[in-house]
Design a protein around this motif. Structure first.
Motif, PDB file in Angstrom:
ATOM      1  N   THR A 265       0.832  -1.191   0.000  1.00  0.00           N
ATOM      2  CA  THR A 265       0.000   0.000   0.000  1.00  0.00           C
ATOM      3  C   THR A 265       0.874   1.251   0.000  1.00  0.00           C
ATOM      4  OG1 THR A 265      -0.117  -0.034   2.429  1.00  0.00           O
ATOM      5  CG2 THR A 265      -1.883  -1.143   1.221  1.00  0.00           C
ATOM      6  N   GLU A 282      -8.799   6.422  -3.024  1.00  0.00           N
ATOM      7  CA  GLU A 282      -9.439   5.491  -2.095  1.00  0.00           C
ATOM      8  C   GLU A 282      -8.461   4.461  -1.532  1.00  0.00           C
ATOM      9  OE1 GLU A 282     -10.194   3.941  -6.331  1.00  0.00           O
ATOM     10  OE2 GLU A 282     -10.033   5.874  -5.266  1.00  0.00           O
ATOM     11  N   HIS A 283      -7.288   4.338  -2.143  1.00  0.00           N
ATOM     12  CA  HIS A 283      -6.274   3.398  -1.648  1.00  0.00           C
ATOM     13  C   HIS A 283      -5.212   4.089  -0.799  1.00  0.00           C
ATOM     14  CE1 HIS A 283      -8.022   0.409  -4.293  1.00  0.00           C
ATOM     15  NE2 HIS A 283      -7.863   1.208  -5.322  1.00  0.00           N
ATOM     16  N   ASN A 307       0.886   5.028  -6.627  1.00  0.00           N
ATOM     17  CA  ASN A 307       0.147   3.818  -7.000  1.00  0.00           C
ATOM     18  C   ASN A 307      -0.242   3.787  -8.472  1.00  0.00           C
ATOM     19  OD1 ASN A 307      -0.819   1.295  -6.200  1.00  0.00           O
ATOM     20  ND2 ASN A 307      -2.897   2.045  -5.878  1.00  0.00           N
TER      21      ASN A 307
END
Length: 448
Positions: A265, A282-283, A307
């Motif tokens: 993450t 959202e991550h 990401n």
């Protein structure tokens, strides 16, 4: 005199942060970088570099066995984990030193401590020192994701696996991605009993179905056990130090180590991003545009923390593009099309472009070509393991839009072939190239 202490302050001295720092400094910027762990980041310190060295070490298990078929009188050999571990960690130390020398030679100031944002153009170090910068670059990378369940504290991640005191006889690996499959191959070759536990029913999502099915088949033949649709319930530590893993839809497994490899993450927690208005998705990744700029004009981000594509070479390119654009007067945008990737499993996988399913969905009419063969070395060694090469072609244009390979040296071969895909060459261009014989790579120009 500038009103700021630095022109650029970088948080994170991994691959992207170091490249951005070095290039910005070469353009004349006054640069500082803060790193709370070790210079070099995930790839150099606890990722692709030490892992690849373990992969090399693991390959000797099969090479020594196969050498007998090639006439070498090889005595029974014993593997010593301590020797490999210590040599790998020594190499990591050497590389960290080189990264530090690179920053020093470019007159980049390095703060070996944690830094957090306290304003759009100001950071605070762990000792309380506050530093201002005209621009701030966030390059803090990613961090292993560990699901929450009872006993999860007894598991390790890819951060700790390189420091094991002893080689575990039985290893349970949670996950189905590249980290899980790579370490499964490593530990299996070292003689450990390996079980991969996946909460879903597929390994290596995103890779071509035929290629990942071939890896599953070969891995099972080598003795790796797979448990699908088996989410973790708990890990229980026993009195003798062993671990009992309780799973849904599956019997409990006793192991000496449990490796959680369920993804990574973005490393954004505790940086003060929300306080200064940096938007996250959202991550938890930092939202950036093509110019790597966040929602705060003075704050940028590159690498895994955004990401986009979690690969070291991509982070390096993003760091270079940022520095050239902002400080070098050379506006640069990274092209994310046809980025090659590899899985250093046993055997390894190389891939670039669209999978067959992606191509059918996007292009409609396609042609596929495959070569399913045993490498010459495997034939003489009496090893039944088969390689598989697959080419995806746009039927309307003859352009090669995907290459997928599993077999010895697949990543090495794929790197060169990826240039052809990136350049938009056609199947006819491959066919017109004379084969380099005898080699495994020649299969790419002989596909029918």
């Amino acid at each position: 005199m500038s009103e700021f202490d630095y022109d650029l302050f970088v948080i994170g001295a991994g691959s992207g942060g170091v490249r951005a720092s070095r290039i910005a400094a070469s353009h004349g910027a006054r640069v500082a970088v803060a790193e709370e762990h070790r210079v070099g980041g995930t790839c150099v310190i606890r990722g692709c570099v030490p892992k690849k060295l373990l992969v090399y070490g693991a390959h000797f298990a099969e090479d020594i066995h196969d050498a007998r078929k090639f006439g070498w009188e090889v005595a029974d050999c014993k593997f010593n984990w301590d020797v490999l571990r210590d040599n790998v960690l020594a190499e990591v130390d050497r590389l960290e030193g080189l990264y530090g020398q690179t920053l020093d030679s470019h007159k980049v100031t390095v703060f070996k401590t944690r830094a957090t944002l306290i304003g759009p153009q100001k950071v605070r170090l762990a000792d309380g020192q506050e530093i201002s910068a005209e621009r701030i670059l966030l390059a803090t990378g990613g961090w292993p994701f560990v699901p929450e369940f009872p006993g999860s504290e007894h598991a390790i991640t890819s951060n700790e696996v390189f420091h094991l005191d002893k080689l575990p006889k039985r290893v349970v690996i949670a996950g189905g991605g590249y980290i899980a499959n790579e370490f499964a191959g490593i530990f299996n070759e070292f003689g450990s009993k390996v079980t991969i536990v996946n909460r879903g029913d597929t390994i290596l999502r995103g890779y071509d179905e035929q290629i990942r099915d071939r890896l599953l088949q070969i891995s099972m033949t080598k003795g790796i056990d797979f448990k699908f649709n088996a989410p973790f319930q708990s890990i229980e530590k026993n009195d003798d130090g062993t671990l009992t893993v309780h799973l849904e839809n599956c019997d409990a497994i006793t192991a000496d180590a449990v490796l959680i490899a369920t993804g990574r993450t973005p490393n954004t927690k505790g940086l003060g991003l929300e306080d200064v208005g940096v938007e996250l998705d959202e991550h938890g990744a930092i939202k950036v545009g093509d110019d790597n700029q966040s929602s705060v004009p003075s704050i940028y981000a590159v690498g895994d923390v955004t990401n986009r594509i979690q690969l070291t070479p991509v982070a390096i390119r993003e760091g270079q593009a940022f520095a050239d654009s902002v400080f070098g007067g050379k506006p640069t945008v990274v092209d994310y099309k046809n980025v090659p990737s590899a899985v250093f499993s046993h055997p390894p996988i190389g891939a670039v472009g669209m999978t067959e399913a992606e191509a059918r969905n996007k292009l409609g009419s396609i042609r596929t070509y495959t070569s399913d063969f045993r490498a010459m070395k495997n034939v003489l060694a009496g090893r039944n393991e088969r390689a598989l090469y697959k080419m995806i072609v746009n039927a309307a244009t003859d352009q090669v839009v995907g290459l997928h390979m599993i077999g010895p040296d697949a990543p090495e071969i794929l790197q060169a072939a990826a240039i052809a895909v990136k350049a938009g060459l056609t199947k006819a261009d491959f066919d017109a190239t004379v084969a380099l014989h005898p080699s495994m790579a020649e299969e790419l120009v002989l596909l029918k």
